[in-house]
Design an enzyme around this catalytic site. Sequence first.
Site, short mmCIF file in Angstrom:
data_model
loop_
_atom_site.label_atom_id
_atom_site.label_comp_id
_atom_site.label_asym_id
_atom_site.label_seq_id
_atom_site.Cartn_x
_atom_site.Cartn_y
_atom_site.Cartn_z
N ASN A 108 8.17 -10.04 -1.27
CA ASN A 108 7.38 -8.77 -1.59
C ASN A 108 8.59 -7.67 -2.14
OD1 ASN A 108 4.71 -7.38 -1.86
ND2 ASN A 108 5.42 -6.21 0.01
N GLU A 127 -4.31 -11.80 7.51
CA GLU A 127 -3.31 -10.73 8.75
C GLU A 127 -2.58 -11.84 9.80
OE1 GLU A 127 -5.88 -7.72 10.39
OE2 GLU A 127 -6.75 -7.31 8.54
N ASN A 152 6.98 -4.43 3.50
CA ASN A 152 6.86 -3.44 2.39
C ASN A 152 7.96 -2.48 2.31
OD1 ASN A 152 5.23 -2.83 0.12
ND2 ASN A 152 3.37 -3.22 1.46
N ASP A 201 2.87 1.82 2.01
CA ASP A 201 3.36 0.80 1.28
C ASP A 201 4.84 1.11 0.77
OD1 ASP A 201 3.71 -0.96 -1.03
OD2 ASP A 201 1.43 -0.94 -1.41
#
Length: 306
Positions: A108, A127, A152, A201
Site C-alpha cells: 500500500n 479487517e 497507510n 489515510d
Amino acid sequence: MTEDTSHPVRVATAQSHFLAEGPTWDAERSRLLWVDIMAGIVHIGHLSDDDLIVVDERVEFPDTAGAVAVDPDGRLLVAGTHRLFVRELDGRITGGPELIDGAERRFNDGKPDPRGRYVVGTKGEGETDTELLLVVEGGAARVIDDDLTLSNGLAWSADGRTLYSVDTLRRRIHVREYDPATGDVGARRVLTEFADGGYPDGLTVDETGDLWVAMWGDGCVLRLSPEGAVVSRVDLPVPHVSCPTFAGDDLDVLVITTATEGMTAEQRASHPLAGRLFTARPGVRGLPAHHWNRSRVLEGVSKGIA
C-alpha cells in the site's frame, strides 16, 4: 481547540480515478506524480499557473501501483502487489524479488526515508490485525510493525528523527523515534486516535512541523499539531479523500488525491467530482520529498520483466 480556519480548494484534474493515491513532487524536474492503485498506473504531470494539474504521461506497470517515489536522476520506484518495480530512464520496467506474500495482501502506501531506504506498508482484505510496516534495504524487507489493520500514510519530521505512520482501521496515527543513519526505530506510541468522522489515510508534514492527514469517508484533510491536536481543516466536495502533499516550486500548493472506490451509483451521482485531484493554498510550505536510493534499496537484485 480547532481554529475557524478553512482553505478553499479547486478541482485540478478533469479525469476521475478509482483510487488515486500517493502524490509526490519531483522538485528537480518540476513534476507531480501520483498513482491510480488498482489500475497499476503512475500519472506524471505539472502544475499550471492557476494551480491546475496538466497530465503529461501515464505509465502502466504490470501490477498494482501502491505508491511511487523518484531517485535523484528521475527513475521511478513503484510498490507493486508483492514486489518493487523500477522504471529506468529509458522507459524499461524492472522488478525486484517478492518481498511479501499472500493472495489477499498487497503493498500500500510507501515512501523513502531520509537516507533513501524504502518504508512501505501492506493492506489485506477484510479487517485483520496482521498487516505490516516494512523497511526495504539491500533487496530484503525488515519488519517494523506486524500488528496493523491497514498500513497507510507515512511522514518524517524535518530532521528525519521522528516517523509518523497511520493504522487506518484503528483510526490511529502512530509516532516513534527514527534513526536516519541506521533505519532503526524507537518504541511506538499513539499520537492521536479519531473516535469517529472518517478514517486517517495519507499523511504529510509541513515546514512548521504540523501534520496534514486525509480523512477517508469524511471529505477533508485535517491539519494537526505535532502533539496531535486539530488546528484546521480543508473541506472537499467528495467523501473519499486519500492523500495530501505539498507541490510547486515553492512547495506551497497542497495537492489532494481522492477516490471513487467503495461508492455506490447513488453516491457517485451525488458527488460527481469524486476521484479528481484538488489543490489548495493553505499559507504554509511543505518539506521536500526524500529520494529513493537504488544502491540502498535493491543493490543490484532487480531482474527484467517481460
